[in-house]
Enzyme design. Structure first.
Site, PDB file in Angstrom:
ATOM      1  N   CYS A 121       5.432   7.274   1.801  1.00 22.35           N
ATOM      2  CA  CYS A 121       6.164   5.994   1.941  1.00 22.35           C
ATOM      3  C   CYS A 121       6.072   5.173   0.724  1.00 22.35           C
ATOM      4  O   CYS A 121       5.000   4.994  -0.060  1.00 22.35           O
ATOM      5  CB  CYS A 121       5.123   5.317   3.068  1.00 22.35           C
ATOM      6  N   CYS A 153       9.558   7.662   3.910  1.00 20.15           N
ATOM      7  CA  CYS A 153       9.717   6.236   4.446  1.00 20.15           C
ATOM      8  C   CYS A 153       9.923   5.191   3.265  1.00 20.15           C
ATOM      9  O   CYS A 153       9.533   5.624   2.198  1.00 20.15           O
ATOM     10  CB  CYS A 153       8.290   5.937   5.068  1.00 20.15           C
ATOM     11  N   CYS A 213       9.524   1.987  11.590  1.00 21.72           N
ATOM     12  CA  CYS A 213       8.049   1.960  11.539  1.00 21.72           C
ATOM     13  C   CYS A 213       7.661   0.381  11.302  1.00 21.72           C
ATOM     14  O   CYS A 213       8.279  -0.334  10.288  1.00 21.72           O
ATOM     15  CB  CYS A 213       7.638   2.586  10.087  1.00 21.72           C
TER      16      CYS A 213
HETATM   17  C1  DTB Z   1       2.117  -1.182   6.564  1.00 24.30           C
HETATM   18  O1  DTB Z   1       2.065  -1.649   7.568  1.00 24.30           O
HETATM   19  N1  DTB Z   1       0.934  -0.917   5.856  1.00 24.30           N
HETATM   20  C2  DTB Z   1       1.241  -0.623   4.604  1.00 24.30           C
HETATM   21  C3  DTB Z   1       2.428  -0.041   4.692  1.00 24.30           C
HETATM   22  N2  DTB Z   1       2.927  -0.387   5.815  1.00 24.30           N
HETATM   23  C4  DTB Z   1       3.381  -0.281   3.694  1.00 24.30           C
HETATM   24  C5  DTB Z   1       0.802  -1.388   3.355  1.00 24.30           C
HETATM   25  C6  DTB Z   1      -0.789  -1.967   3.267  1.00 24.30           C
HETATM   26  C7  DTB Z   1      -0.812  -2.772   2.220  1.00 24.30           C
HETATM   27  C8  DTB Z   1      -2.257  -3.328   2.059  1.00 24.30           C
HETATM   28  C9  DTB Z   1      -2.413  -4.082   0.876  1.00 24.30           C
HETATM   29  C10 DTB Z   1      -2.131  -3.406  -0.611  1.00 24.30           C
HETATM   30  O2  DTB Z   1      -2.567  -2.272  -0.719  1.00 24.30           O
HETATM   31  O3  DTB Z   1      -1.410  -4.185  -1.448  1.00 24.30           O
END
Ligand code: DTB
Ligand code: SAM
Ligand code: SF4
Length: 343
Positions: A121, A153, A213
């Protein structure tokens, strides 16, 4: 026993849910908020039991999808999402970085595929995906990762119909775009966009034939009603999002939510179990926040129906458990990575 969804007794909730809904119509998008509340408030052992029962009807109980994140463009985002260290409105310790070059991103994906990771992703701190050279480079990344045989993704902010179509043509499997919380609480967390903006992009993604998603974050100071409201929104999308990330807020210094009290991990378990029951065929991802959860809490999340996690030392900008630590945990629990393209 009454089956009226307005009945608030937890045992009535369990009985009504079990007899009327699960058996008769396993995948529904017409859930009422009251039904979602009844499920969410079921006594926890009963809730987990029901979620696990449904989980086994739809998914291999010993498989967990591993998904790796990469931040392809970091920081300096014009949106003011109160949880996010990448917002230009706040002073978090995040180094800004322009769009990475496609060859580098593809080589990180290749390395992840070599470790058995099946989904990759790519996240960008944009309000909306740009046009021009940057978008062409994202398309090149998608083509390159897709050629490795991984699910690809992206999460790039808002998309137009035309951008969604070009991402689909490049081989994009899924687009992440979270609703984050209930419609009522949304304005307390983000003021630079509205809920309908999110729903519009989700519609463009669907129209292009890309899987969705979509999930949210717990621990931002929302009430139980807001968690129920979020789950209700997700479960009434038709079709359901194929992937539902449930994030626990990572409290980052410099963001407005940095000092929020820690979330009770059992709220994550409850939300995951409810998501599993409401959206039985979807992958439910235990997303951000694992670093803050004990192995026992993570195990309960799996028992509640989570069947996907983010792996790798970093999420986008914050730490995630190490690769060795996760391999050890999965081995201890007897869980194996999902191998194939199931979606
Ligand atoms: C999701 O729901 N969580 C992920 C992904 N999709 C892109 C991202 C989490 C980010 C947490 C904070 C960071 O690491 O910056
Ligand atoms: N800018 C794009 C957007 O917001 O859609 C994509 C990247 S954004 C960082 C992706 C998701 O990460 C957000 O929707 C949010 O749910 C999650 N997220 C961001 N910061 C987080 C944090 N501190 N804790 C938990 N989840 C977070
Ligand atoms: Fe920007 Fe996404 Fe962070 Fe919001 S969550 S500030 S849109 S990067």
């Amino acid at each position: 026993m009454s089956t009226n969804p307005s009945v608030s007794s937890p045992s009535a909730a369990a009985a009504s849910f079990g007899s009327d809904h699960a058996a008769a119509s396993p995948v529904r998008s017409d859930w009422t908020r009251e039904e979602v509340a009844l499920i969410y408030r079921t006594p926890l052992p009963e809730l987990i039991f029901r979620a696990q029962t449904i989980h086994r009807r739809f998914h291999a109980p010993d498989r967990v999808q591993t998904c790796q994140l990469i931040s392809i463009k970091t920081g300096g985002c014009p949106e003011d999402c109160a949880y996010c260290p990448q917002s230009a409105h706040y002073d978090a310790d995040v180094e800004r970085q322009g769009l990475l070059i496609p060859q580098h991103v593809i080589s990180v994906a290749r390395e992840a595929a070599g470790r058995g990771v099946t989904r990759f992703c790519m996240g960008a701190a944009w309000r909306q995906a740009p046009e021009g050279k940057d978008f062409d480079n994202v398309l090149e990344m998608v083509r390159g990762v897709s050629a490795l045989g991984m699910e690809v993704c992206c999460t790039l902010g808002m998309l137009t119909d035309s951008q969604a179509a070009r991402l689909k043509d490049a081989g994009l499997s899924a687009y992440n775009h979270n609703l984050d919380t209930s419609p009522e609480f949304y304005g307390s967390i983000i003021t630079t966009r509205v809920y309908d903006d999110r729903l519009r992009t989700l519609a463009s993604v669907r129209k292009a034939g890309i899987t969705v998603c979509c999930g949210g974050i717990l621990g931002m100071g929302e009430t139980e009603r807001d968690r129920i409201g979020l789950l209700h929104q997700l479960a009434t999308l038709e079709p359901h999002p194929e992937s539902v990330p449930i994030n626990m807020l990572v409290r980052v210094a410099g963001t407005p939510l940095a000092e929020k009290p820690a979330l009770d991990p059992l709220e994550m378990v409850r939300a995951i179990a409810t998501a599993r029951i409401l959206m039985p065929a979807s992958r439910v991802r235990l997303a951000a926040g694992r670093k803050q959860l004990s192995p026992e809490a993570v195990t309960l999340c799996f028992l509640a129906g989570a069947n996907s996690i983010f792996v790798g030392e970093k999420l986008l900008t914050t730490p995630n458990p190490g690769v060795d630590e996760d391999e050890q945990l999965l081995q201890t629990l007897g869980l194996k990575p999902l191998e194939s393209h199931a979606i």
